[in-house]
Design an enzyme around this catalytic site. Structure first.
Site, PDB file in Angstrom:
ATOM      1  N   SER A  65      -1.752  -0.177  -0.080  1.00 52.69           N
ATOM      2  CA  SER A  65      -3.030   0.328   0.429  1.00 52.69           C
ATOM      3  C   SER A  65      -3.555   1.454  -0.453  1.00 52.69           C
ATOM      4  CB  SER A  65      -2.881   0.863   1.856  1.00 52.69           C
ATOM      5  OG  SER A  65      -2.378  -0.126   2.716  1.00 52.69           O
TER       6      SER A  65
HETATM    7  N1  SAH Z   1       2.196  -0.256   4.093  1.00 56.18           N
HETATM    8  C1  SAH Z   1       2.171  -1.024   2.870  1.00 56.18           C
HETATM    9  C2  SAH Z   1       0.917  -1.881   2.796  1.00 56.18           C
HETATM   10  C3  SAH Z   1       1.286  -3.285   2.711  1.00 56.18           C
HETATM   11  S1  SAH Z   1       0.020  -4.496   2.931  1.00 56.18           S
HETATM   12  C4  SAH Z   1       2.350  -0.174   1.631  1.00 56.18           C
HETATM   13  O1  SAH Z   1       2.364   1.068   1.754  1.00 56.18           O
HETATM   14  O2  SAH Z   1       2.508  -0.702   0.538  1.00 56.18           O
HETATM   15  C5  SAH Z   1       0.515  -5.196   4.485  1.00 56.18           C
HETATM   16  C6  SAH Z   1       1.910  -5.729   4.581  1.00 56.18           C
HETATM   17  O3  SAH Z   1       2.063  -6.284   5.892  1.00 56.18           O
HETATM   18  C7  SAH Z   1       2.250  -6.873   3.609  1.00 56.18           C
HETATM   19  O4  SAH Z   1       3.389  -6.525   2.894  1.00 56.18           O
HETATM   20  C8  SAH Z   1       2.507  -8.073   4.527  1.00 56.18           C
HETATM   21  O5  SAH Z   1       3.511  -8.937   4.031  1.00 56.18           O
HETATM   22  C9  SAH Z   1       2.936  -7.378   5.809  1.00 56.18           C
HETATM   23  N2  SAH Z   1       2.796  -8.161   7.049  1.00 56.18           N
HETATM   24  C10 SAH Z   1       1.829  -9.039   7.407  1.00 56.18           C
HETATM   25  N3  SAH Z   1       2.065  -9.520   8.638  1.00 56.18           N
HETATM   26  C11 SAH Z   1       3.205  -8.929   9.089  1.00 56.18           C
HETATM   27  C12 SAH Z   1       3.968  -9.031  10.299  1.00 56.18           C
HETATM   28  N4  SAH Z   1       3.611  -9.822  11.317  1.00 56.18           N
HETATM   29  N5  SAH Z   1       5.087  -8.272  10.397  1.00 56.18           N
HETATM   30  C13 SAH Z   1       5.485  -7.444   9.389  1.00 56.18           C
HETATM   31  N6  SAH Z   1       4.800  -7.325   8.230  1.00 56.18           N
HETATM   32  C14 SAH Z   1       3.674  -8.054   8.081  1.00 56.18           C
END
Ligand code: SAH
Length: 218
Positions: A65
């Protein structure tokens, strides 16, 4: 490549000033952003861009993000040092590391196995690592509930009921809710066993929350 240098610290100071100009006020959040070496959460090819206020690819079709978004969500969470915090969507582990600057009790769950393994290796090398899980975070983490704060870092079609149920009374859920293209940030507080209040805030663009209480499997 895997070290933090004077130059990186300088770039972080500039980023913190940019976030301040964009409206982030909470000094504890700004300090955390100033401390966590964001470049270490990037693939080598993108490392030179780590201190721009932008989202970047982290593989598997996912993104780290934008720093503004991380700061905005973290500010809304109002984390206290004794809080148990659950993050849904570990991704690169950057947001998780920012949360660890505010409380040692961080739980984070990632759906994508490849990202989970890569990021777990990175985060488990920390002195006081978070509790990491691989699975469908739209269902929360019932075996470790209740949580004081829950943070969803992917866009959800609704307020997932399991997450509301796993909030402690007085606790807060911060989650972007909307369609696949744009979502509105929501802050939901559990006022009592049965009552929730909610605040609707700015619009953002997140990758979709998959899983049972999200957009489904993929
Ligand atoms: N917080 C992260 C942002 C990642 S983007 C950072 O600091 O880098 C969102 C993430 O959510 C992705 O890695 C995706 O694989 C994950 N995601 C999507 N659906 C999900 C679910 N149901 N449970 C856990 N993770 C999920």
């Amino acid at each position: 490549m895997h070290t933090d240098t004077y130059r990186h610290r300088g770039m972080r100071r500039t980023l913190v000033e940019e976030l301040r100009r964009k409206g982030i006020r909470d000094e504890r959040v700004l300090t955390a952003i100033g401390v966590v070496p964001r470049h270490l959460f990037f693939d080598a090819a993108f490392q030179p861009h780590a201190y721009q206020d932008k989202a970047f690819p982290i593989g598997e079709g996912q993104t780290i993000s934008q720093p503004y978004t991380v700061a905005y969500q973290t500010e809304l969470l109002q984390v206290r040092p004794t809080d148990r915090v659950l993050e849904i969507g570990t991704g690169s582990g950057y947001q998780c590391s920012v949360l660890l600057e505010l409380t040692p009790h961080v739980f984070s769950i990632e759906y994508n196995q490849v990202l989970f393994e890569r990021t777990a290796r990175r985060l488990m090398a920390m002195q006081r690592p978070p509790h990491l899980f691989c699975g469908d975070g739209s269902l929360g983490l019932p075996q470790h509930a209740p949580f004081d704060k829950i943070l969803v870092t992917a866009g959800s079609p609704t307020l997932p009921r399991p997450l509301l149920r796993q909030l402690r009374v007085g606790g807060a859920l911060v989650i972007p809710v909307g369609d696949e293209t744009t979502q509105r940030m929501m802050r939901v507080v559990r006022e009592s066993e049965e009552e929730f209040s909610r605040q609707e805030l700015e619009e953002f663009r997140f990758v979709p929350l998959l899983g049972q209480a999200g957009w489904g499997k993929q």
